[in-house]
Design a protein around this motif. Structure first.
Motif: not given
Length: 140
Positions: A36-45, A47-48
């Protein structure tokens, strides 16, 4: 030669090897190998940003809505200000707007009353919240 004793179908001599393989598999998953920790995260910029409504705008929307309900004489027109989700000050604005809208409706019709409701709700709520919000407690 005597066969080795078995427990659960596995020769006892192989248990340390199985334990090592099992432990390696568990720690390998915890290192981000697909869990579950391997999911890519979107950069904060990308994200709405959360949407918020300014207090004056929220007041104007609520007062406009309830003024039209009260003016139409619907069953909900008999609700008290708390059931409408209004503060005491917002309810004072609502009563003033409805009084003016009733007079406008008698003089110039429902369309003119609708325009007056929107304009007065915007102006009165903007005046009330021009400094960020009323003071004196959350019910004000």
């Amino acid at each position: 030669m005597r066969p080795s004793p078995r427990r659960y179908g596995v020769p006892l001599g192989y248990l340390p090897a199985y334990a090592l393989v099992f432990a390696t598999a568990l720690t390998g998953c915890a290192d981000g190998g697909g869990g579950a920790d391997a999911r890519p995260t979107a950069p904060a910029a990308t994200r709405p940003a959360p949407r918020t409504t300014a207090p004056g705008d929220l007041c104007a929307r609520l007062v406009t809505h309830w003024a039209r309900v009260v003016l139409d004489g619907g069953a909900q027109a008999e609700l008290d200000y708390q059931a409408m989700g209004l503060s005491g000050g917002q309810y004072d604005i609502l009563r003033a707007v409805v009084d003016a809208a009733r007079a406008e409706e008698r003089a110039h019709g429902p369309a003119a009353a609708g325009k007056l409701i929107a304009a007065q709700a915007d102006r009165r709520c903007a005046d009330r919240y021009r400094d960020g919000g009323p003071t004196g407690g959350p019910w004000q």
